[in-house]
Design an enzyme around this catalytic site. Structure first.
Site, PDB file in Angstrom:
ATOM      1  N   ARG A   1      75.074  10.186  27.205  1.00  0.00           N
ATOM      2  CA  ARG A   1      74.570   9.124  26.329  1.00  0.00           C
ATOM      3  C   ARG A   1      73.755   9.644  25.149  1.00  0.00           C
ATOM      4  O   ARG A   1      73.966   9.231  24.000  1.00  0.00           O
ATOM      5  CB  ARG A   1      73.670   8.145  27.115  1.00  0.00           C
ATOM      6  CG  ARG A   1      74.413   7.075  27.843  1.00  0.00           C
ATOM      7  CD  ARG A   1      73.677   6.732  29.098  1.00  0.00           C
ATOM      8  NE  ARG A   1      73.753   7.881  29.981  1.00  0.00           N
ATOM      9  CZ  ARG A   1      74.784   8.090  30.812  1.00  0.00           C
ATOM     10  NH1 ARG A   1      75.728   7.217  30.904  1.00  0.00           N
ATOM     11  NH2 ARG A   1      74.847   9.179  31.564  1.00  0.00           N
ATOM     12  N   THR A   2      72.797  10.515  25.428  1.00  0.00           N
ATOM     13  CA  THR A   2      71.871  10.895  24.359  1.00  0.00           C
ATOM     14  C   THR A   2      72.604  11.638  23.246  1.00  0.00           C
ATOM     15  O   THR A   2      72.478  11.297  22.067  1.00  0.00           O
ATOM     16  CB  THR A   2      70.721  11.738  24.932  1.00  0.00           C
ATOM     17  OG1 THR A   2      70.195  11.069  26.075  1.00  0.00           O
ATOM     18  CG2 THR A   2      69.627  11.941  23.905  1.00  0.00           C
TER      19      THR A   2
ATOM     20  N   LYS B   1      73.156  34.889  24.776  1.00  0.00           N
ATOM     21  CA  LYS B   1      72.954  36.328  24.499  1.00  0.00           C
ATOM     22  C   LYS B   1      71.480  36.665  24.432  1.00  0.00           C
ATOM     23  O   LYS B   1      71.109  37.771  24.062  1.00  0.00           O
ATOM     24  CB  LYS B   1      73.610  36.678  23.152  1.00  0.00           C
ATOM     25  CG  LYS B   1      75.099  36.452  23.097  1.00  0.00           C
ATOM     26  CD  LYS B   1      75.617  36.819  21.704  1.00  0.00           C
ATOM     27  CE  LYS B   1      76.546  35.765  21.166  1.00  0.00           C
ATOM     28  NZ  LYS B   1      76.736  35.883  19.724  1.00  0.00           N
TER      29      LYS B   1
ATOM     30  N   ARG C   1      67.906  18.955  23.257  1.00  0.00           N
ATOM     31  CA  ARG C   1      67.552  18.789  24.685  1.00  0.00           C
ATOM     32  C   ARG C   1      67.452  20.172  25.299  1.00  0.00           C
ATOM     33  O   ARG C   1      68.303  21.032  25.063  1.00  0.00           O
ATOM     34  CB  ARG C   1      68.614  17.974  25.414  1.00  0.00           C
ATOM     35  CG  ARG C   1      68.398  17.959  26.927  1.00  0.00           C
ATOM     36  CD  ARG C   1      69.297  16.982  27.633  1.00  0.00           C
ATOM     37  NE  ARG C   1      68.887  15.606  27.369  1.00  0.00           N
ATOM     38  CZ  ARG C   1      69.427  14.544  27.978  1.00  0.00           C
ATOM     39  NH1 ARG C   1      70.390  14.710  28.870  1.00  0.00           N
ATOM     40  NH2 ARG C   1      68.997  13.323  27.694  1.00  0.00           N
TER      41      ARG C   1
ATOM     42  N   HIS D   1      61.085  12.005  27.231  1.00  0.00           N
ATOM     43  CA  HIS D   1      62.392  11.633  26.665  1.00  0.00           C
ATOM     44  C   HIS D   1      62.130  10.461  25.713  1.00  0.00           C
ATOM     45  O   HIS D   1      62.493   9.320  25.986  1.00  0.00           O
ATOM     46  CB  HIS D   1      63.332  11.238  27.804  1.00  0.00           C
ATOM     47  CG  HIS D   1      64.780  11.142  27.435  1.00  0.00           C
ATOM     48  ND1 HIS D   1      65.237  11.157  26.124  1.00  0.00           N
ATOM     49  CD2 HIS D   1      65.888  11.018  28.217  1.00  0.00           C
ATOM     50  CE1 HIS D   1      66.559  11.052  26.140  1.00  0.00           C
ATOM     51  NE2 HIS D   1      66.975  10.959  27.389  1.00  0.00           N
TER      52      HIS D   1
END
Ligand code: CP
Length: 305
Positions: free
Chosen positions: A51-52, A80, A101, A129
């Site tokens: 969703r986000t 890396k 995120r 959030h």
């Protein structure tokens, strides 16, 4: 440079203004379809999301802008060993605004300190959030016509559920809001949140393990998933994962105008049979996520000029 790391980065009047813009976008989408022409949003997702990430991307496309980014750390140079700081400085050369995120709490703060463009926290570990909270506030406002004078039940994993932490913090700034915190003993809200937000602001709240006895007084029921990815011990997760399963019979004593929300994804905590109940509003909540993120992108880009 204005960023959004924590919901408290926004004043109540700014939140109310964004909600008004989101409602205007819903009413008149054609007036917004070129507002971000020539602008680029980077979505940097070091953790899974449906969703986000996709609502941010849909939001930018519907504003006439473009999108670049990655959906897992393994497909970026983080694999890396590149630091978040270096990644952000790099992406700032390609994009006008970044939604990120990350599994580590505080990573968006580090990113914002190094960024030359606005950074939006799209979820950091079990911490915050804020754009889900904006989504929740828009949904409550659309469902109830207000953000004050109500009883909000939050049920499930209140310990690790970052959406719960941000929502309690945000709603503590509105008048006459009572919280009913429904969780197993081991998944109660963190003590720091209780002391620094609820007690400090003299909020009306109760903690209980019993969803059904709390049900009749609720205006909003905010169900949450037990956050498997935050547990150190799989046995604990398995023991707690089905602590609450909302089924149609459990809604018999609920108010007729209750709104049932869930940030999603759900696992078992809401039976699919509940989806047919008109009080189930979690898929409307999903759509609201796109509109409020459009309002947020517009605000942060306007302030970055
Ligand atoms: N609500 C939410 O954050 O969903 P995703 O994890 O799918 O982005």
């Amino acid at each position: 440079m204005r960023h959004l790391i924590d919901i408290m980065d926004l004043s109540v009047s700014e939140i109310d203004e964004m909600i008004a813009v989101a409602k205007d976008i819903i009413a008149k989408p054609e007036e917004y379809c070129e507002k971000c022409k020539g602008k680029k949003l980077a979505t940097l997702f070091f953790e899974p999301s449906t969703r986000t990430r996709l609502s941010f991307e849909a939001a930018m496309y519907e504003l006439g802008g473009n999108v670049l980014g990655f959906s897992e750390a393994q497909s970026s140079s983080a694999a890396k060993g590149e630091s978040v700081a270096d990644t952000i400085r790099t992406v700032g050369a390609y994009a006008d605004i970044i939604a990120m995120r990350h599994p580590k709490e505080g990573a968006p703060v580090v990113a914002s300190a190094k960024s030359t463009v606005p950074v939006i926290n799209a979820g950091d570990g079990g911490h915050n959030h804020p754009t889900q909270t904006l989504t929740d506030l828009l949904t409550i406002s659309r469902e109830k016509g207000r953000l004050d004078n109500m009883t909000v039940g939050l049920c499930g994993d209140l310990k690790f559920g970052r959406t719960v932490h941000s929502l309690i913090t945000a709603m503590s700034r509105y008048q006459n809001v009572k919280f009913v915190l429904i969780a197993p003993e081991e998944l109660r809200i963190p003590e720091y949140l209780k002391q620094e937000v609820l007690v400090k602001n003299n909020m009306d709240f109760v903690e209980t393990t019993d969803l059904e006895s709390a049900m009749p007084e609720l205006d909003i029921l905010y169900m949450t998933r037990v956050q498997r990815e935050r547990f150190f011990n799989e046995q604990d997760y398995l023991r707690l994962k089905d602590s609450y399963i909302l089924t149609p019979d459990k809604l018999n004593n609920a108010k007729a105008d209750l709104a049932i929300l869930h940030p999603l994804p759900r696992v078992n905590e809401i039976s699919v049979a509940v989806d047919e109940d008109p009080r189930a509003r979690y898929f409307e909540q999903v759509l609201n996520g796109k509109y409020i993120r459009m309002a947020l992108i517009l605000k942060l880009l306007a302030e970055a000029k």
